[in-house]
Design a protein around this motif. Sequence first.
Motif, PDB file in Angstrom:
ATOM      1  N   LEU A   1     -31.823  -7.168  -5.909  1.00  0.00           N
ATOM      2  CA  LEU A   1     -32.739  -6.881  -4.799  1.00  0.00           C
ATOM      3  C   LEU A   1     -34.027  -7.684  -4.956  1.00  0.00           C
ATOM      4  CD1 LEU A   1     -32.448  -2.988  -4.388  1.00  0.00           C
ATOM      5  CD2 LEU A   1     -31.279  -4.762  -3.079  1.00  0.00           C
ATOM      6  N   LEU A   2     -34.519  -7.741  -6.191  1.00  0.00           N
ATOM      7  CA  LEU A   2     -35.753  -8.506  -6.437  1.00  0.00           C
ATOM      8  C   LEU A   2     -35.502 -10.000  -6.267  1.00  0.00           C
ATOM      9  CD1 LEU A   2     -38.735  -8.618  -7.332  1.00  0.00           C
ATOM     10  CD2 LEU A   2     -37.917  -8.905  -9.658  1.00  0.00           C
ATOM     11  N   VAL A   3     -34.383 -10.468  -6.826  1.00  0.00           N
ATOM     12  CA  VAL A   3     -34.083 -11.906  -6.734  1.00  0.00           C
ATOM     13  C   VAL A   3     -33.989 -12.331  -5.266  1.00  0.00           C
ATOM     14  CG1 VAL A   3     -32.364 -13.678  -7.252  1.00  0.00           C
ATOM     15  CG2 VAL A   3     -32.975 -12.011  -8.993  1.00  0.00           C
ATOM     16  N   GLN A   4     -33.347 -11.489  -4.457  1.00  0.00           N
ATOM     17  CA  GLN A   4     -33.269 -11.759  -3.015  1.00  0.00           C
ATOM     18  C   GLN A   4     -34.650 -12.016  -2.435  1.00  0.00           C
ATOM     19  OE1 GLN A   4     -31.860  -8.452  -0.803  1.00  0.00           O
ATOM     20  NE2 GLN A   4     -29.796  -9.234  -0.616  1.00  0.00           N
ATOM     21  N   LYS A   5     -35.581 -11.142  -2.777  1.00  0.00           N
ATOM     22  CA  LYS A   5     -36.924 -11.267  -2.210  1.00  0.00           C
ATOM     23  C   LYS A   5     -37.628 -12.494  -2.787  1.00  0.00           C
ATOM     24  CE  LYS A   5     -36.823  -8.232   0.780  1.00  0.00           C
ATOM     25  NZ  LYS A   5     -36.010  -8.954   1.750  1.00  0.00           N
ATOM     26  N   ILE A   6     -37.407 -12.787  -4.072  1.00  0.00           N
ATOM     27  CA  ILE A   6     -38.020 -13.992  -4.649  1.00  0.00           C
ATOM     28  C   ILE A   6     -37.496 -15.229  -3.914  1.00  0.00           C
ATOM     29  CG2 ILE A   6     -38.214 -15.425  -6.730  1.00  0.00           C
ATOM     30  CD1 ILE A   6     -38.198 -12.856  -8.362  1.00  0.00           C
ATOM     31  N   ILE A   7     -36.200 -15.200  -3.591  1.00  0.00           N
ATOM     32  CA  ILE A   7     -35.633 -16.321  -2.835  1.00  0.00           C
ATOM     33  C   ILE A   7     -36.357 -16.481  -1.501  1.00  0.00           C
ATOM     34  CG2 ILE A   7     -33.567 -17.094  -1.585  1.00  0.00           C
ATOM     35  CD1 ILE A   7     -31.901 -15.935  -3.871  1.00  0.00           C
ATOM     36  N   LEU A   8     -36.611 -15.355  -0.863  1.00  0.00           N
ATOM     37  CA  LEU A   8     -37.335 -15.403   0.413  1.00  0.00           C
ATOM     38  C   LEU A   8     -38.712 -16.050   0.222  1.00  0.00           C
ATOM     39  CD1 LEU A   8     -37.723 -14.445   3.432  1.00  0.00           C
ATOM     40  CD2 LEU A   8     -38.729 -12.380   2.463  1.00  0.00           C
ATOM     41  N   LEU A   9     -39.413 -15.651  -0.829  1.00  0.00           N
ATOM     42  CA  LEU A   9     -40.751 -16.202  -1.085  1.00  0.00           C
ATOM     43  C   LEU A   9     -40.670 -17.705  -1.350  1.00  0.00           C
ATOM     44  CD1 LEU A   9     -42.423 -13.527  -3.416  1.00  0.00           C
ATOM     45  CD2 LEU A   9     -41.955 -13.419  -0.988  1.00  0.00           C
ATOM     46  N   LEU A  10     -39.656 -18.114  -2.124  1.00  0.00           N
ATOM     47  CA  LEU A  10     -39.501 -19.538  -2.421  1.00  0.00           C
ATOM     48  C   LEU A  10     -39.226 -20.318  -1.135  1.00  0.00           C
ATOM     49  CD1 LEU A  10     -37.387 -19.362  -5.708  1.00  0.00           C
ATOM     50  CD2 LEU A  10     -39.775 -20.070  -5.496  1.00  0.00           C
ATOM     51  N   LEU A  11     -38.369 -19.746  -0.275  1.00  0.00           N
ATOM     52  CA  LEU A  11     -38.038 -20.440   0.971  1.00  0.00           C
ATOM     53  C   LEU A  11     -39.275 -20.598   1.846  1.00  0.00           C
ATOM     54  CD1 LEU A  11     -34.608 -18.864   2.006  1.00  0.00           C
ATOM     55  CD2 LEU A  11     -35.030 -21.173   1.178  1.00  0.00           C
ATOM     56  N   LEU A  12     -40.071 -19.546   1.930  1.00  0.00           N
ATOM     57  CA  LEU A  12     -41.278 -19.632   2.762  1.00  0.00           C
ATOM     58  C   LEU A  12     -42.253 -20.662   2.187  1.00  0.00           C
ATOM     59  CD1 LEU A  12     -41.933 -15.886   3.666  1.00  0.00           C
ATOM     60  CD2 LEU A  12     -41.354 -17.724   5.246  1.00  0.00           C
TER      61      LEU A  12
END
Lengths: 299, 276
Positions: free
Chosen positions: B102-113
């Motif tokens: 769940l955290l990694v998913q959100k980190i991916i989102l932050l990296l993409l942004l």
Amino acid sequence: MPDKELVLQVKNLSKSYRSIKAISNLSIEVGRGKVYGILGPNGSGKTTTLSILTGILEQDSGSFSWFGEEPSAATRKRIGSMIETPAFFPYMSLENNLRIVAQIKECGFDDIPEVLKAVKLYDRRKSRFSTLSLGMKQRLGIAATLVGNPEILVLDEPTNGLDPEGIAEVRELIIQQAAAGKTIIMASHILSEVEKVCNEVAILKNGILLSQGDVRALIKGESILEIKAANTSLLIEVMKDCPFIAKTEKENSGLTIILKEGFAPEDLNRYAFEKGLVLSEIIVRQKSLETQFLQLVKE
Amino acid sequence: MIKLLKIELRKTLNYIPFRILIILHFVLFIFGIFFIPRVNFNFPFVTILPLYQFPHVWNFTTWISSFYNISLILLVIMLTCNEFNNKTFKQQLIFGLSRRDLLVQKIILLLLLSLYVIILVGIASITSGLIYSYKITFSLIFDRSWILANLFIQIFTYLCFGLLFSLIFRNMIVSGIVFLAYRVIIEPIIRVNMPESFRPYFPSKFVTKLTPSPDILSMIQSNMQSNGPNGANKPDAAAALFPQGLPMWENLILTFILITVLLSLSMWIFRKRAFN
């Protein structure tokens, strides 16, 4: 023996919310292929139990294993679970929501149309989740549990919020899945539901396991006979070979017997007499789930 | 990892408010770079043209982009809090993700942004530089492009803040307000009451310093020098007005420490939180 293969083993599970004991020292075992009901009034710890088993909550003490393994994300992928009201992304179509489930379970999108058809939502596949009625949401929750064809279904109040027709459909669906060899663990507070669907049941109250066992023995509205004879060992001997007894249990000085369907207490009496045994006592108890349940819950 | 990326993309791209906000961010950013400065800067002897030329354009575009960071932070807060509201964090756990996933998913989102922003800033800088620079050499173009890497780290850090705040408060409005209050009121007040030497060690200071703002004063000065005789009195006016703070490598190290702290706290919350 396939009958003995356990898919779930729970040992002394306990969980408290502050001062409230949600479940205490719960131990249950579920064999492969069983339809296992967890029955109890509201607040009895059913959802807490299933939440722990599916990884949403941490237990305070005790342990459990799926397929003989430590519970992990990997074991959860082999289980299709629906806990409470199913939650999906409200802005996405049913199809897309199930694709996320499939991606999590790493199983491909091929069975999504079939799963949607099984719960009669195929025509709504392009609709957003937020546009569904409560009953439809519940059905999509069940559809999600079927994605990837898991070995086990864990269903928390699966007929919650459904109309009578929906209840019948979901019940039929569960029976079909069970017939296909799936193990199903189902929580419910509806007696008739458990009676119709399950073959084993655990009865909970205030987080304590009151009773556990074969639904037929514990619950079904069949005649349960308590018989006694002067010579108990002869009684046991004779009844061992009796062709119309479904289940025998020794109890104090006599036997508790469940007859196979279509047989009456007279048949048993006649059989005993022919074998030279005179029964001193036959008590017929009509035990239904309702009486059993209420009796247990009152204690 | 790829699986989590695909899931996060499906969730995010299908969310219409996300698409609208990203388009809005894009449009306003372009507008901010190419139109707003032209309206405001109409002083005699002053031209803002150097801002659009290599190498200053890198500082200028990153500086402009920082004004829009807040919208991306609020976007992260919105997307994360939505998962709590819709109980989809819990549902994904049930379906078989781990709490770490769940955290990694959100980190991916932050990296993409963050990636989106540096691509946007990169393209805007190069385009503008190529159009407006008189002199174009390879080294002049890429001289300050390192700033993009710093920008990436800077935005990622801010977004981590947004993520942590939404994990703590779970509510979009509360998280947003607390974040803004921290950034605009709480930290500045504490900072002002601290001795001068401590001030660079506050998060919004050292993170902001990763992308030095365009040295407008000195640019204007040099401009005045070349245009008029009276401009050359105070050569270090810029340095006096904008204290340098810490050396860049110290800013970077502090930022990396901050990121580690923010993500560790987030992970701790993901592990401890009951998703019911």
